[in-house]
Design an enzyme around this catalytic site. Sequence first.
Site, mmCIF file in Angstrom:
data_model
loop_
_atom_site.group_PDB
_atom_site.id
_atom_site.type_symbol
_atom_site.label_atom_id
_atom_site.label_comp_id
_atom_site.label_asym_id
_atom_site.label_seq_id
_atom_site.Cartn_x
_atom_site.Cartn_y
_atom_site.Cartn_z
ATOM 1 N N GLU A 43 0.814 -1.220 0.000
ATOM 2 C CA GLU A 43 0.000 0.000 0.000
ATOM 3 C C GLU A 43 0.846 1.268 0.000
ATOM 4 O O GLU A 43 0.842 2.049 0.958
ATOM 5 C CB GLU A 43 -0.970 -0.012 1.190
ATOM 6 C CG GLU A 43 -1.896 -1.200 1.148
ATOM 7 C CD GLU A 43 -3.025 -1.152 2.165
ATOM 8 O OE1 GLU A 43 -3.026 -0.244 3.010
ATOM 9 O OE2 GLU A 43 -3.902 -2.021 2.101
ATOM 10 N N GLU A 46 -4.081 -8.950 0.266
ATOM 11 C CA GLU A 46 -4.646 -8.643 1.590
ATOM 12 C C GLU A 46 -6.142 -8.438 1.484
ATOM 13 O O GLU A 46 -6.627 -7.777 0.564
ATOM 14 C CB GLU A 46 -3.969 -7.392 2.179
ATOM 15 C CG GLU A 46 -4.313 -7.172 3.642
ATOM 16 C CD GLU A 46 -3.568 -5.967 4.225
ATOM 17 O OE1 GLU A 46 -2.341 -5.854 4.020
ATOM 18 O OE2 GLU A 46 -4.224 -5.148 4.882
#
Length: 832
Positions: free
Chosen positions: A446, A527
Amino acid sequence: MNRLSILVVLTLCLAALHPAVRAASAGTASPAALRQTLSLDEGWRFHLGDIARDSFAGGQGVNLYGPDITYHGAKAGSAWGAAARGYDDRGWQRVDLPHDWVVEQPFDEKALKQQGYRPRGIAWYRRTFTLPASDRGKNIELQFDGVATHCTVYFNGTEVHHNFSGYASFQIDVTPMVRYGDGAINTVAVRVDAEDTEGWWYEGGGIYRHTWLVKRSPIHIATDGVYANPVKDVRGGWVIPAEVTLANTGVGVASAAVDVGVFDAAGRRVAGGRSAPVRIAPEGAAVVKVAVPVTAPRLWSVDAPTLYTVRTTALRDGTPVDAADTRVGFRTIRFDAHKGFLLNDQPLKLKGTSNHQDHAGVGVAVPDALWDFRLRKLKEMGSNAYRTAHNPPAKELLDAADRLGMLVMDETRHFNASPEYLEQLRWLVRRDRNHPSVILWSLFNEEGLEVNEEGMEIARVMNAVVKQLDTTRPTTGAQNKGQLGPDGKANPKNAAQSLDVVGINYQADDYDRIRAAYPDKPIVSTEDTSQVMTRGEYTTDWAKVVASYDDVYPGWAATSTARGAWEAIARQPTFAGGFSWTGFAYRGEPTPYGWPSASSHFGALDLCGFPKTEFYVRQALWVKDRPVLTLVPHWNWAGKEGQPIKVLAATNADTVALYLNGKLVGDKKVDPFKMVEWQVPWAPGRLEAVAQKDGRNVARFAVETTGEPVALRLTPDRNALSGDGRDAVPVTVEAIDAQGRPVPTANLAVALEVSGPGAIIGVGNGDPNSHEPEKASKVTMYNGLAQVILQGRRAGSGSLVLRAASGGLKPFETTIDVRAVPALPSVPVVAE
Ligand code: GAL
């Protein structure tokens, strides 16, 4: 290694099950006979807080070369303050490594929330030792497997290393600075700066992984210098294309070769090969290649993780001078845009969890044995894959994954294409590229830049660096945005364009569009989920606990119940699988609350590894080869007579019939993802579920209203421990009623006492809101459970007895058999 010039020499020598192999093996010896790998974990001196630079006697008032400049001083060998030789550290605390000082600190609302509300700070470690005169001429290397977070290392008064990642191992060749002979003290001083942080989770502080001192021949196999990853060749045969980095820290040019032997689990040499000699300049290195064919090896898989040992021997003028053993496994892996992930050519959906690296009681100083424990728990849940979020793991975790059959997505900490950080990436790949468990390199998590050209370019460079060292595993990145452009098509400039496998964090609503946008790339959910629940709680209190029904999640993780997240992945047949957030709860990032919560409410298991509802839900979703049935919640609801209680059956069966005290409550068809729920008016007694598959009863599960606790019960995970100061065993503490049933609502304070060859190294209860000390001889149960971690003493043997007592309850005593084991070779502690 980076100060050595690398000379790459290609010597291809093909030899296998052939008389020459047996002859070749004559000139080899075990690593233990040729090198000394000595633990340096024992007997450090520790000081919490910084030490003034001018505190070294004789240092005051000196100008140019003095302590008013740096610890380092201006001349080699003359560092100042606690970095100096001869500094008086006798008043410091004695500690053994691994050591995390942050977990010893009291919780403090003013300390960093993301790091779990505990003060971090600066600290010093010192260790002294002698080396015999007979070591003169050897290569001497210090190895640190992990220091959180930043550190500077001084050796004999000289600054020798800076490390800026708490997750990267580092080695320091100290050969030219060593002092030899009995009277000559060698001093290692480490200043650890944990004021800084690298992540948004609990990172701990200190020398929290192992340390080593390695003595090798000047001609030796470099650390992480063996690449021996078996591959299947185009004709279907197996080969180990071994690449061995030899180094020379001796005084003259040397001629050296390598022998590579492959040994099966029974210790038989089943294949081997030997290189031609190469010349290595002083302070130089050479990469020697030997391709070793191996006939019909047994394969490594998640169900049968068969390992072989590759023994690499360095030969100087034909004489063995150094050797290293590498555990390997024969398996093929493939990520396919249409078929997902394939292990040994068989499709295998990755049922993965993401995990940080702390555990109750010990913080990040996790004893090796706990990695086994944690992986076994995840396997019990039906998981076959583990993501090392968001950093390189302890190597012992990968060893355990190899042994137990757990696939690993190995993630680096820093998304960074600058030379220093690329060096960290190279280290990671070199260290981990032999593990059969490792199937995927993850280059980021991220990142803000993942959406644009910068991110694409950084990923391109990192991907290329990985490929130089390992072409057998693909790269990915845990990317939560930017794969699609505003038009819903593939964004031409984003990180995914540079990676082998498109990683998706969350974004379940966009699965179809991302799939369509990258038709030729494999995809994995790097994820998902972010389910929050507090173990044993079934009513949400918006200040500090979340009900455990798998139905609450943070806003950014929409669709992210465990059930919803897996359903979305399972409905994508081309996806390789997914990695939930998270397997285990972790300290820090105390989502969804802040103080008093000091750890997250994420996790299918709590901080101790006690299952939450998500564990049972995943078991039902993931386990296919046996019936799974669990009822949630417990059935102790005195005071709620007649009131509806929500009941969830986590099951992989077709139907479940539910009975309260023998009376049918309902018989329901099970949705394979959502499973099945009821509202049951509460009455004390027995709530029993009977599951059917294909019209047959396959499983029963009951919860019963228990009586008051009358006694304690201790259940060790294992009944034996090695007496080596390293092995550790978690012990479960419960309270039971008169009928021997664990009482799920017991929150009792328990006093602990231990006698015999071992100690308590930590306690916990999995309560995210607990502020109790974790280094203690008492613990309070949280919703019926607590955990005590015991460790056998170094050179210990005999009975280790743990006694637990609580008020008027019958106390309990459990005995662990501490077994004498050969002492781990270590560097003796010598006081200055
Ligand atoms: C993700 C992130 C994780 C953790 C998680 C919490 O976006 O990658 O590190 O913060 O959110 O839901």
